[in-house]
Design an enzyme around this catalytic site. Sequence first.
Site, PDB file in Angstrom:
ATOM      1  N   ASP A   1      -5.230   1.703  10.944  1.00  0.00           N
ATOM      2  CA  ASP A   1      -6.628   1.414  11.273  1.00  0.00           C
ATOM      3  C   ASP A   1      -6.691   1.069  12.766  1.00  0.00           C
ATOM      4  O   ASP A   1      -6.796   1.949  13.606  1.00  0.00           O
ATOM      5  CB  ASP A   1      -7.093   0.270  10.361  1.00  0.00           C
ATOM      6  CG  ASP A   1      -8.547  -0.077  10.537  1.00  0.00           C
ATOM      7  OD1 ASP A   1      -9.203   0.517  11.401  1.00  0.00           O
ATOM      8  OD2 ASP A   1      -9.045  -0.959   9.810  1.00  0.00           O
TER       9      ASP A   1
ATOM     10  N   ARG B   1      -5.356   0.634  -6.780  1.00  0.00           N
ATOM     11  CA  ARG B   1      -4.116   1.182  -6.211  1.00  0.00           C
ATOM     12  C   ARG B   1      -3.593   2.364  -7.021  1.00  0.00           C
ATOM     13  O   ARG B   1      -2.913   3.234  -6.489  1.00  0.00           O
ATOM     14  CB  ARG B   1      -3.011   0.108  -6.174  1.00  0.00           C
ATOM     15  CG  ARG B   1      -3.248  -0.992  -5.152  1.00  0.00           C
ATOM     16  CD  ARG B   1      -1.954  -1.801  -4.978  1.00  0.00           C
ATOM     17  NE  ARG B   1      -2.184  -3.077  -4.307  1.00  0.00           N
ATOM     18  CZ  ARG B   1      -2.242  -3.245  -2.990  1.00  0.00           C
ATOM     19  NH1 ARG B   1      -2.126  -2.202  -2.196  1.00  0.00           N
ATOM     20  NH2 ARG B   1      -2.434  -4.438  -2.462  1.00  0.00           N
TER      21      ARG B   1
ATOM     22  N   LYS C   1      -7.096   6.323  10.859  1.00  0.00           N
ATOM     23  CA  LYS C   1      -8.498   6.245  11.300  1.00  0.00           C
ATOM     24  C   LYS C   1      -8.509   6.266  12.816  1.00  0.00           C
ATOM     25  O   LYS C   1      -8.599   5.225  13.461  1.00  0.00           O
ATOM     26  CB  LYS C   1      -9.123   4.934  10.812  1.00  0.00           C
ATOM     27  CG  LYS C   1      -9.211   4.799   9.319  1.00  0.00           C
ATOM     28  CD  LYS C   1      -9.915   3.489   8.991  1.00  0.00           C
ATOM     29  CE  LYS C   1      -9.936   3.224   7.513  1.00  0.00           C
ATOM     30  NZ  LYS C   1     -10.493   1.902   7.190  1.00  0.00           N
TER      31      LYS C   1
ATOM     32  N   GLY D   1       0.771  -1.251   0.000  1.00  0.00           N
ATOM     33  CA  GLY D   1       0.000   0.000   0.000  1.00  0.00           C
ATOM     34  C   GLY D   1       0.796   1.292   0.000  1.00  0.00           C
ATOM     35  O   GLY D   1       0.331   2.299  -0.521  1.00  0.00           O
TER      36      GLY D   1
HETATM   37  P1  5GP Z   1      -4.143  -2.033  11.258  1.00  0.00           P
HETATM   38  O1  5GP Z   1      -3.168  -3.040  11.792  1.00  0.00           O
HETATM   39  O2  5GP Z   1      -3.777  -0.620  11.650  1.00  0.00           O
HETATM   40  O3  5GP Z   1      -5.550  -2.380  11.660  1.00  0.00           O
HETATM   41  O4  5GP Z   1      -4.175  -2.209   9.697  1.00  0.00           O
HETATM   42  C1  5GP Z   1      -3.383  -1.493   8.839  1.00  0.00           C
HETATM   43  C2  5GP Z   1      -3.461  -2.095   7.441  1.00  0.00           C
HETATM   44  O5  5GP Z   1      -4.820  -2.446   7.124  1.00  0.00           O
HETATM   45  C3  5GP Z   1      -3.049  -1.099   6.373  1.00  0.00           C
HETATM   46  O6  5GP Z   1      -1.683  -1.178   6.093  1.00  0.00           O
HETATM   47  C4  5GP Z   1      -3.895  -1.520   5.194  1.00  0.00           C
HETATM   48  O7  5GP Z   1      -3.240  -2.552   4.502  1.00  0.00           O
HETATM   49  C5  5GP Z   1      -5.149  -2.085   5.807  1.00  0.00           C
HETATM   50  N1  5GP Z   1      -6.245  -1.103   5.823  1.00  0.00           N
HETATM   51  C6  5GP Z   1      -6.802  -0.531   6.921  1.00  0.00           C
HETATM   52  N2  5GP Z   1      -7.788   0.312   6.586  1.00  0.00           N
HETATM   53  C7  5GP Z   1      -7.856   0.289   5.233  1.00  0.00           C
HETATM   54  C8  5GP Z   1      -8.681   0.978   4.271  1.00  0.00           C
HETATM   55  O8  5GP Z   1      -9.559   1.795   4.574  1.00  0.00           O
HETATM   56  N3  5GP Z   1      -8.411   0.702   2.959  1.00  0.00           N
HETATM   57  C9  5GP Z   1      -7.477  -0.177   2.561  1.00  0.00           C
HETATM   58  N4  5GP Z   1      -7.327  -0.355   1.253  1.00  0.00           N
HETATM   59  N5  5GP Z   1      -6.685  -0.843   3.437  1.00  0.00           N
HETATM   60  C10 5GP Z   1      -6.874  -0.604   4.752  1.00  0.00           C
END
Ligand code: 5GP
Length: 180
Positions: free
Chosen positions: A108, A170, A136, A49
């Site tokens: 996230d 992407r 977020k 990403g």
């Molecule tokens: P976390 O461990 O913070 O929950 O997740 C982070 C990862 O989740 C990011 O690197 C991404 O790959 C994915 N992710 C979280 N939210 C989104 C979103 O709204 N869109 C997309 N495409 N990926 C997300």
Amino acid sequence: MADPSDDYEIAGELYSAEEIRLKVEELAKRINEDYADRAPLLLIGILKGAFIFLADLARLIEVPVQFDFMALSSYGSATKTSGVVRIRKDLDVEISGRHVLIVEDIIDTGLTLSYLQRNLFARGAASVEICALLNKRAANKVDVPIKYEGFSIPDDFVVGYGLDYAERYRNLPYIATLKK
Ligand code: 5GP
């Protein structure tokens, strides 16, 4: 084969290419100031990403800089995180004594980055900071210290500027929300 991304379409633009460009400039300026006396800086891009964000950011970095990449397990094709972090591709270089800046597309729950920051510290890095384009905040489950944060966004699923849904979108030059 059924493609899960067929059920979704772009709902609307959240940040335009121009808004992103200005934000990346702002972040790069701060990084240049902060790392002026801590070079060479090691930028670690989190695949896949962060590849577009990293490419844009990197071209605005004026201090000596090196690059490496990691791939961590994340969403796959669904839109919910499992909280389980797995290293799918590790670093190629030793980071002991290095100043490291993790470049991530989006935070996230924060579980991925919280794990990664601890992991890189344990390898003896001199410093480990985080630069994330999107956060977020309302969805954060752990407190991740993000030194360089682009935009704080609502808890909606977003795509574009490196971010995918089932490997699509992407390459959008802007960041968008999806709808069913
Ligand atoms: P976390 O461990 O913070 O929950 O997740 C982070 C990862 O989740 C990011 O690197 C991404 O790959 C994915 N992710 C979280 N939210 C989104 C979103 O709204 N869109 C997309 N495409 N990926 C997300």
